[in-house]
Design an enzyme around this catalytic site. Sequence first.
Site, short mmCIF file in Angstrom:
data_model
loop_
_atom_site.label_atom_id
_atom_site.label_comp_id
_atom_site.label_asym_id
_atom_site.label_seq_id
_atom_site.Cartn_x
_atom_site.Cartn_y
_atom_site.Cartn_z
N LYS A 79 0.84 -1.20 0.00
CA LYS A 79 0.00 0.00 0.00
C LYS A 79 0.87 1.26 0.00
CE LYS A 79 -3.86 1.79 2.83
NZ LYS A 79 -4.64 1.50 4.05
N SER A 154 -9.38 1.93 3.89
CA SER A 154 -8.52 2.67 2.99
C SER A 154 -7.62 1.77 2.13
CB SER A 154 -7.65 3.64 3.80
OG SER A 154 -6.79 2.94 4.67
N SER A 178 -9.76 -0.58 7.86
CA SER A 178 -9.16 -0.42 6.53
C SER A 178 -8.61 -1.69 5.92
CB SER A 178 -8.07 0.66 6.58
OG SER A 178 -8.66 1.92 6.78
#
Length: 474
Positions: A79, A154, A178
Amino acid sequence: MTDSPLWQLSATELSALTRAGEVSATEAVASAVERMRAVNPHLNAVVVDLGDQALEAARALDAKGGAKGPLHGVPVTIKINVDQAGQATSNGLPALRDFIVQRDAPLVEALQQAGAIVIGRTNTPEFSFRADTDNPLHGRTWNPWGRHISAGGSSGGAGSAVMAGIGALAHGNDIGGSLRFPASANGAVTVKPGLGRVPHWNPGQVAERGMLAQAMSVQGLITRNARDLALAMPVMIRPDPRDPFAVPLPWKGPRLEGPIRVGFTKATLDFPLHPEVDAALDDAREALTDAGYKVEEIRPPCLAEMAEEGFRALLTESHGMIWEDVKRLGSETVIGIFEAYFRRFPPYEPDDYLRVIARRTHIAREWSLLLADYPLVLTPFLPMPFFAPDRDAQGEEGVNEVLGSAFWSTGMNYIGQPAGNVPARLAALDAGPQPIGVQIIGRRWREDLIVEAMIAIEERVGPMAPRLWPRLPG
């Protein structure tokens, strides 16, 4: 060998082949990179293509000979809010597009030392503080099931990528859901570790986070099946002096005697329980019962307090720690979302905040006492099927549907309890097919028990990815 394309294989299957020498790391990575370049233009899940670099690393790994570790040659994604040497830790912000770091975060080191090869970096919303994934730097990530469902956030890029076949493992992180939001949205599997399980530190960071953010935020993986978590999570769980709160405990704890008791609840506070979520919970309960678990209905403790106080406390800290940065660096969209956050969950005054944080220990204690009797608890994740893109940008009502309804998610971060998410049903809704995830909470330091229970559910329900892939181009 296998007749399936290598990108379709789980990390467990792929690592068995690469470690045995039946498949080279180069072959494994090449298949994943080819898949990434075929489907990612439709999804925008990977926003930094590292395919050429990954192929070089795979060829170098093959040239050394022998198996490097348990993830030898397994393609993974990272990420974009975590440091990777030579890459920008942009966190979805145009202002940080050139914030190139020179060192890897501990989890990136751990994965690569186990033999994993990073093929790309995945998208996140601005500040990694939304349950949807869109930003002005890289744009929106789409759910591979269709554009009627948000990809979640997220770690939306991670969830979309791994389910589409872009890498067998996807790194993500979780401060309020997330990891579990994208797993639920995309039909993937994850376990949110408890506090301190996966050491974390970004070498490029210029300041420490607030204390509650430190206590609630964890690093983990999103996968296509639960067994891959049992393979890969132990790689990330290791002591590291750069994280002074890392807990030096092994992945697997002592075996529990007798049938494991599972607390079961359909509680959703003031939110109505959707029939498809109700059915998914029944499916998960039946799967666990058939697998030998003793499932009993419970009344969860402190649910309303945990729901409201947890998110209000985090937003109180966020208002003091990052709100000025949001106004300075964020888009109009994310500023508006934060303003709606603060209306729905008003920050506490200082004295009230101190009292609420003190009461957090009471809530955690009540849950610890429950989990002493029930090592696992099966709950809804959301009370309704996953929401559409940009629902959280539709004012206070949208924020309430997206985050207000997610108290089962944020609550577990608030008290530091590990929790997993596994799909238990594929719903046929008017807008299109949609996976429905359920949550399994576990005792502190017993992520392994959560994963074993998710394996049992998965064996009954079946994995979602093979049902998804025929819908995708390439």
